[in-house]
Design a protein around this motif. Structure first.
Motif, mmCIF file in Angstrom:
data_model
loop_
_atom_site.group_PDB
_atom_site.id
_atom_site.type_symbol
_atom_site.label_atom_id
_atom_site.label_comp_id
_atom_site.label_asym_id
_atom_site.label_seq_id
_atom_site.Cartn_x
_atom_site.Cartn_y
_atom_site.Cartn_z
ATOM 1 N N ASP A 120 0.864 -1.190 0.000
ATOM 2 C CA ASP A 120 0.000 0.000 0.000
ATOM 3 C C ASP A 120 0.888 1.224 0.000
ATOM 4 N N ASP A 121 0.480 2.242 -0.787
ATOM 5 C CA ASP A 121 1.350 3.418 -0.860
ATOM 6 C C ASP A 121 1.073 4.406 0.262
ATOM 7 N N ASP A 122 0.046 4.186 1.063
ATOM 8 C CA ASP A 122 -0.271 5.108 2.152
ATOM 9 C C ASP A 122 0.388 4.602 3.437
ATOM 10 N N ASP A 151 0.981 1.234 8.346
ATOM 11 C CA ASP A 151 1.283 1.209 9.773
ATOM 12 C C ASP A 151 0.112 0.658 10.580
ATOM 13 N N ALA A 152 -1.088 1.138 10.196
ATOM 14 C CA ALA A 152 -2.287 0.719 10.914
ATOM 15 C C ALA A 152 -2.529 -0.764 10.717
ATOM 16 N N LEU A 153 -2.323 -1.256 9.487
ATOM 17 C CA LEU A 153 -2.564 -2.670 9.223
ATOM 18 C C LEU A 153 -1.542 -3.544 9.970
ATOM 19 N N ALA A 165 0.167 5.542 6.492
ATOM 20 C CA ALA A 165 -0.722 5.381 7.652
ATOM 21 C C ALA A 165 -1.451 4.058 7.565
ATOM 22 N N ILE A 166 -1.914 3.738 6.391
ATOM 23 C CA ILE A 166 -2.628 2.483 6.218
ATOM 24 C C ILE A 166 -1.690 1.304 6.523
#
Lengths: 198, 659
Positions: A8-10, A15-17, A12-13
């Protein structure tokens, strides 16, 4: 060790995952682009792949196609916004394992990842089994193979002895050897193991 | 003045071909007949002259003969007397008298019985007497006369050089021998003395010998032609002599010649005038043909024009319409020509306007540019016409009436309207695409932090849930919660950015009269309304206070409401499609209301009406009323709607405060 591979290029996503999978004790690794993942990819990877469809550079779909071209057997779960459901579905038809629409229920996501991991583990086992059956078949002698074919055809020892023109005692010896080499205890088990091969 | 221009192109028919045969025949026959007549007259004249001449000649010959008979008698008497009386002096005197009588005798000779010369009267010279004596002709003739005892004419002889003569020998015929008296005639003398003067005036008289040589002639003048001549044998006295008479001229008589000349001149005049007439007629034919062709060409041009042409006289009566005009209005030329206003093709609902234009034209105060009017065809269909009116002035500069050219611009206007609608649709689609793009981007932008937040939170919950069994450090959870806050703020930022984007255009508020805004807005949509068959009615209250608004925004709002109202009346009966836009003073402000006569708004729809992306129209994007409300709120105003009495449509109202 089965791992959830995240692309994923985001940040935050990602990290969150990772945090989410960690909270469920699922090993997870993350890449920020498809290109980087392709670089690190190896056929020994086991687990499942979480792909974001909309990414800068190579998209999730393109990555999926490239992996398929490399005969990658990892189950792929697409993460999509509402705009690319259609793409996700078509990817599914081409062999993707699942797709999950954002925003998703997080534990549901983990559950689906677990299912995918289990599927991959099973696939791995089966592939390993298949490989071992082949190896065992290679160890059989000519005579043992002939005896095995007749056992699989459901013939009795006496009939086999008649057909091969050998003593019934010899058939029994061959049979015991054969079972030992194939790692099975009965004719039924032997049939099951060979059936999976085809 | 009521006058129909009769133009049917029927010129008098051409004279038939055979009509020219008679004059041509006459032109050929007249000279021939006249020529024949002239020839006949001339011939007759010649005949007459010849007859006269012959009788004249015969008379002359008879006269000569008679004279010579008389001479013969005289000579005999002389001979007898001389023989009886022997008186010589008497004989001489009488012979002399005979010669002088002018009867053609020039000499009288007396011979004796045996032919000896006894005397010559008048007395001759001895050589002449000798000559007479030696003449053989003379002696021979005298002998014969004596033998036969009767008068004998001698053969011709020359007494002198170039003086042809002949003689008569008269014997004394008694029973005893006697003398012979010889009368010598000179041909010259005979002619000079015996031919009367009037005769010589008309004819040339000559005597010719047997060989055709002229012996003597009364006149020395030679005649030019000899076709009118006559010869008589001058016998017996001449013995081979011929008397020839030639007319000097054929006595052309003046009167007949003059008459002839006149006739010929007149004939020539007739022929010339006939030729002139023929030429004139031919020229006329050419001119007529050219005229006919020119007329046919003009008529063809006129008939093939796609522009309708109409001529009116000064009193407004139609005097001419071309086929294109008839086709446009559906009435035939016969039905239109002579009609006075109001014309049958004037649409009743536009009567007042049409009449105004008509009166302006008749008064000569009509604008020079084209006038656009709505007419009706015979079948009641309406059409838009573009009319150019110009004074009809003839070649003499006299003003006879008015000429109009008319174009059917219905199709054009329809095409324009279609184009406009298409442009609208295109613009609408473009806006829709842009909005869709924006919404999609927005959704994605918000999705990311929200997904992250959700995942962090779920992870935290999972760790806090004992049943999961995984140990979690408190610091990890705190750390993650901070991340949650950061992501929530990220989402907030996105929202703020959107808001800022929307807010970027601040309204340009300025004081203006709400009635003007309403009029401008309705002016923009008038054409569309007409095409949808919706009547727009303005009901504006006077003396409204000015409002502080962004004119363009309020116009957009009103346009939206009016369009909605017209759409609502799509199913309404045509003559019920009335949209009333009213302004009124209301609660420290002004209120603009747009009332339609549509089916009204269903309660279920009413609840959702302002919800974004909600639309009752297939093509609507559900932003219209939303935007309207935003605009109203931006102006600190209000927008609401209510059902009209007895469910007869809906009224949308915009209230704007007045400061």
């Amino acid at each position: 060790m089965s791992t959830a591979y995240i692309v994923d290029d985001d940040a935050a996503i990602r990290d969150a995952l990772l945090w989410l999978f960690k909270s469920r004790a699922v090993p997870a690794l993350a890449w920020q682009s498809a290109e980087e993942f392709i670089e690190d990819y190896s056929a020994r990877m086991a687990g499942c792949l979480l792909l974001d469809i909309r990414m800068d550079g190579m998209t999730g779909l393109e990555l999926f196609e490239q992996l398929q071209a490399r005969d990658c057997r990892l189950p792929v779960i697409f993460l999509t916004g509402h705009g690319d459901v259609g793409m996700a579905v078509s990817a599914l038809k081409r062999g993707a394992h699942d797709f999950i629409e954002k925003p998703f229920n997080d534990n549901e996501l983990v559950n689906r990842v677990l299912i995918a991991l289990e599927l991959d583990a099973r696939n791995c086992r089966e592939r390993a089994d298949l490989a071992s059956v082949e190896a065992r078949l290679q160890q059989l002698t000519e005579r043992e193979r002939a005896v095995m074919d007749r056992i699989l055809a459901g013939k009795l020892n006496k009939v086999i002895a008649d057909e091969l023109g050998i003593a019934m005692r010899t058939v029994e010896v061959h049979r015991a050897r054969l079972f030992e080499k194939m790692g099975v205890k009965s004719a039924v088990e032997l049939a099951q193991r060979l059936a999976r091969r085809s | 003045m009521r006058r129909a221009i009769a133009v049917d192109g029927n010129l008098p028919p051409r004279a038939p071909r055979w009509a020219w045969v008679l004059p041509r025949l006459a032109a050929i026959l007249v000279p021939i007949v006249i020529g024949a007549l002239l020839w006949l007259l001339h011939h007759n004249d010649l005949d007459d002259q010849r007859t006269t001449m012959i009788s004249d000649v015969l008379w002359l010959e008879q006269n000569l003969r008679f004279q010579m008979e008389r001479n013969l008698e005289q000579l005999r008497l002389l001979n007898i007397d001389t023989v009886e009386t022997r008186a010589t002096p008497t004989y001489d005197a009488r012979a002399q008298a005979l010669i002088q009588n002018g009867s053609g005798l020039v000499q009288i000779v007396r011979l004796d019985r045996i032919g000896r010369l006894r005397s010559v009267t008048p007395a001759a010279a001895p050589d002449q007497r000798q000559r007479l004596r030696s003449l053989a002709v003379f002696t021979e003739a005298s002998r014969r006369a004596v033998q036969l005892d009767k008068p004998i004419y001698s053969k011709p002889f020359n007494l002198d050089v170039d003086d042809p003569c002949f003689a008569i020998f008269v014997p004394h015929y008694n029973d005893r021998p006697a003398d012979v008296i010889v009368g010598v005639y000179s041909v010259h003398a005979l002619l000079y003395q015996m031919v009367p003067w009037w005769f010589t005036e008309k004819y040339r008289v000559s005597v010719m010998d047997a060989n055709g040589a002229t012996l003597s002639s009364k006149s020395r003048v030679q005649t030019s032609d000899s076709d009118l001549s006559y010869q008589v044998a001058f016998d017996p006295p001449g013995q081979g002599y011929t008397l020839a008479v030639v007319a000097y001229h054929h006595g052309t008589r003046l009167l007949p010649a003059l008459l002839m000349m006149t006739i010929v001149l007149l004939t020539v005049a007739i022929l010339v005038s006939l030729w002139a007439v023929k030429r004139h007629v031919q020229r006329r034919h050419v001119a007529e043909k050219a005229l006919r062709e020119e007329y046919a060409f003009r008529k063809a041009m006129e008939d093939s024009l796609l522009t309708g042409l109409r001529a009116r006289d000064l009193d407004g009566y139609i005097v001419y319409v071309n086929p294109a005009f008839c086709q446009m209005v559906g009435w035939s030329a016969d039905e239109l020509i002579g009609r006075e206003p109001p014309m049958p093709y004037w649409a009743p609902e536009e009567m007042a306007q049409t009449l105004t234009v008509y009166e302006q034209i008749m008064a000569g105060t009509a604008p020079h540019e084209a006038v656009e009017l709505r007419f009706q065809r015979k079948n009641g269909e309406r059409f838009d016409a573009l009319i150019y009116e110009a004074p009809l002035i003839d070649a003499n500069g006299v003003h006879h009436g008015w000429m109009a050219s008319m174009l059917d611009i219905t199709e054009r206007k329809r095409a324009e309207e279609r184009y406009r609608q298409q442009q609208d649709k295109l613009q609408f689609t473009a806006r829709l695409v842009t909005m869709g793009e924006m919404a999609s981007t927005l959704a994605h932008e918000l999705n990311q932090p929200l997904s992250a937040i959700s995942s962090y939170a779920t992870g935290c919950l999972n760790l806090l849930d004992d049943s999961n069994g995984a140990a979690a450090a408190e610091s990890d959870v705190v750390h993650t919660l901070r991340k949650v806050v950061a992501q929530a703020q990220r989402a907030g930022q996105v929202i703020r950015r959107v808001h800022e984007f929307v807010r970027r255009r601040e309204p340009m508020q300025e004081p203006c009269a709400i009635n003007t805004v309403v009029e401008d807005a309705t002016g923009l949509i008038e054409v569309a309304a007409r095409w949808r068959g919706v009547r727009l009615q303005l009901d504006l209250a006077p003396n409204l206070p000015p409002v502080q608004v962004d004119k363009v925004m309020i116009e957009q709002l009103l346009l939206n409401l009016i369009r909605n109202g017209m759409d609502a009346m799509a199913q309404t009966v045509a003559d019920q499609r009335l949209l009333v836009v009213a302004t009124v003073s209301h609660e420290r402000g002004v209120c603009v209301s747009v009332s339609d006569r549509g089916p009204g708004i269903a309660p279920a729809v009413a609840a959702q009406l302002y919800e974004p992306f909600f639309s009752t129209k297939q093509e609507g994007m559900g932003m219209g009323l939303n935007i309207c409300r935003s605009i109203a709120e931006l102006h600190h105003g209000r927008l609401w709607f209510e059902e009209r009495a007895n469910g007869n449509g809906t009224t949308f109202s915009l209230w704007l405060p007045v400061e």
